[in-house]
Design a protein around this motif. Sequence first.
Motif, PDB file in Angstrom:
ATOM      1  N   ILE A   1       3.766  -3.189   0.706  1.00  8.33           N
ATOM      2  CA  ILE A   1       4.185  -3.472  -0.668  1.00  8.33           C
ATOM      3  C   ILE A   1       2.987  -3.530  -1.619  1.00  8.33           C
ATOM      4  N   ILE A   2       2.123  -4.507  -1.431  1.00  7.86           N
ATOM      5  CA  ILE A   2       1.055  -4.766  -2.397  1.00  7.86           C
ATOM      6  C   ILE A   2       0.062  -3.613  -2.485  1.00  7.86           C
TER       7      ILE A   2
ATOM      8  N   PRO B   1       0.190  -0.318  -1.456  1.00  6.93           N
ATOM      9  CA  PRO B   1       0.661   0.943  -2.055  1.00  6.93           C
ATOM     10  C   PRO B   1       1.006   0.824  -3.534  1.00  6.93           C
ATOM     11  N   LEU B   2       1.581  -0.315  -3.961  1.00  8.14           N
ATOM     12  CA  LEU B   2       1.900  -0.466  -5.372  1.00  8.14           C
ATOM     13  C   LEU B   2       0.645  -0.459  -6.239  1.00  8.14           C
ATOM     14  N   LEU B   3      -0.394  -1.154  -5.788  1.00  6.35           N
ATOM     15  CA  LEU B   3      -1.637  -1.178  -6.567  1.00  6.35           C
ATOM     16  C   LEU B   3      -2.238   0.211  -6.685  1.00  6.35           C
ATOM     17  N   MET B   4      -2.161   0.986  -5.611  1.00  4.46           N
ATOM     18  CA  MET B   4      -2.697   2.355  -5.660  1.00  4.46           C
ATOM     19  C   MET B   4      -1.799   3.258  -6.510  1.00  4.46           C
ATOM     20  N   MET B   5      -0.491   3.025  -6.458  1.00  7.94           N
ATOM     21  CA  MET B   5       0.421   3.800  -7.309  1.00  7.94           C
ATOM     22  C   MET B   5       0.146   3.533  -8.783  1.00  7.94           C
ATOM     23  N   ARG B   6      -0.154   2.288  -9.113  1.00  5.90           N
ATOM     24  CA  ARG B   6      -0.452   1.938 -10.504  1.00  5.90           C
ATOM     25  C   ARG B   6      -1.688   2.686 -11.008  1.00  5.90           C
ATOM     26  N   GLN B   7      -2.612   2.981 -10.075  1.00  4.39           N
ATOM     27  CA  GLN B   7      -3.823   3.712 -10.438  1.00  4.39           C
ATOM     28  C   GLN B   7      -3.661   5.227 -10.243  1.00  4.39           C
TER      29      GLN B   7
ATOM     30  N   VAL C   1       7.533  -9.352  -7.143  1.00  8.94           N
ATOM     31  CA  VAL C   1       6.382  -8.639  -7.707  1.00  8.94           C
ATOM     32  C   VAL C   1       6.288  -8.883  -9.217  1.00  8.94           C
ATOM     33  N   GLN C   2       7.442  -8.896  -9.894  1.00  8.93           N
ATOM     34  CA  GLN C   2       7.454  -9.046 -11.356  1.00  8.93           C
ATOM     35  C   GLN C   2       6.831 -10.359 -11.814  1.00  8.93           C
ATOM     36  N   LYS C   3       6.895 -11.387 -10.984  1.00  9.95           N
ATOM     37  CA  LYS C   3       6.355 -12.696 -11.396  1.00  9.95           C
ATOM     38  C   LYS C   3       5.089 -13.086 -10.624  1.00  9.95           C
ATOM     39  N   THR C   4       4.439 -12.094  -9.994  1.00  7.06           N
ATOM     40  CA  THR C   4       3.281 -12.387  -9.159  1.00  7.06           C
ATOM     41  C   THR C   4       2.113 -11.473  -9.534  1.00  7.06           C
ATOM     42  N   ASP C   5       0.907 -12.040  -9.567  1.00  6.80           N
ATOM     43  CA  ASP C   5      -0.295 -11.219  -9.758  1.00  6.80           C
ATOM     44  C   ASP C   5      -0.711 -10.688  -8.381  1.00  6.80           C
ATOM     45  N   ILE C   6      -0.189  -9.524  -8.024  1.00  2.00           N
ATOM     46  CA  ILE C   6      -0.437  -8.994  -6.671  1.00  2.00           C
ATOM     47  C   ILE C   6      -1.884  -8.544  -6.496  1.00  2.00           C
ATOM     48  N   GLN C   7      -2.587  -8.325  -7.610  1.00  2.00           N
ATOM     49  CA  GLN C   7      -4.003  -7.945  -7.519  1.00  2.00           C
ATOM     50  C   GLN C   7      -4.797  -9.046  -6.816  1.00  2.00           C
ATOM     51  N   LYS C   8      -4.489 -10.308  -7.131  1.00  2.00           N
ATOM     52  CA  LYS C   8      -5.201 -11.436  -6.513  1.00  2.00           C
ATOM     53  C   LYS C   8      -4.917 -11.516  -5.015  1.00  2.00           C
TER      54      LYS C   8
END
Length: 333
Positions: free
Chosen positions: A180-181, A183-189, A323-330
């Motif tokens: 989850i975290i 792949p989503l962070l890489m998708m955002r980039q 995910v919507q309410k969480t800073d997954i980057q941290k």
Amino acid sequence: MNLDKKTLLITGIDDFIGLRAAELAIAQGMKVRGLQSSSDRKIPQNLNVEAIAGNITDPKIAQKACQGVDIVLHTAQLTQEAGPIKEFREINVNGTLNIAKAAKNAGVKTFVHLSSAMVYGFDYPDGVSETGPLSGDNNPYCQTKIEAEQELIPLNAPPDFGVIVIRAGDVYGPGCIPWIIRPLLMMRQKLFAYANDGQGVINHLYIDNLIDAIFLAIQKEAYGEVFNITDGQQTSWKEYFMRLAATEGLQAPMSVPKDEIKLFLKIRSQGQKLFRKKADILPESVDFMTRPYAYSITKAQTLLDYKPKIDLEEGLRRTSEWVQKTDIQKLAK
């Protein structure tokens, strides 16, 4: 076995699976004690858990954690895609054996070991069952999960000490880093791609389905048994990652040949090392994301009456809300 009022020790309680197991165990009326690798990670204050900080390889810590416990759920493990096998063995094999022996000596009745379907390696028969074949495939994670099982099974001696092994599929849900975290962070980039047209099968397993299966195995006292646990759905890698991207309205990831992705990740990780950063994703991760077939869960369905309650659509919906309410980057650090 009736779970109500039983005392459960969860190793790795500060990680994704251990924390959710604690929440669901408390909801079932169990008392929970947690062994966490670091006191830096805070367990939510509203969770009524007795927390102990320490390493699973420390005999004194293991002995302290197991005193007065009815059931041990051992989730602590080293889960990187690659690295020195000595480090994996210390945690995944020696740490597991240390906790198991401490539990047996303390009079614990049930020991559940969270293994992984990765004991089948990366190239296995379609519908592979618990009888194998097993393969380490020169990967330290796969190999040490096999070794841990081999060390544990001989300790099974019910009714005094019963061992249950759960070979989990690809566990996802709120808090999950690999599926989850990351792949989503890489998708955002716009850096994420799946390999070889997304062929093959992700054996996804929503976290609550996993915990349900564990509780069923404990209740049915399935000692000496090994179970494959997944959601039981045949979902291609392409479909999974497309649906994950859609949860955030992100651009659909593209397909790149496997060798090209590995080369890109190798160069990326080497660059991160030059800047003294820990590599966020290793080239070997591509092997984990290109496995070909589904694992069989027939045994769990038959012996445990296991029925996955949460399908992929609902699992991703719940995860997206988190995910919507969480800073997954941290959380990725």
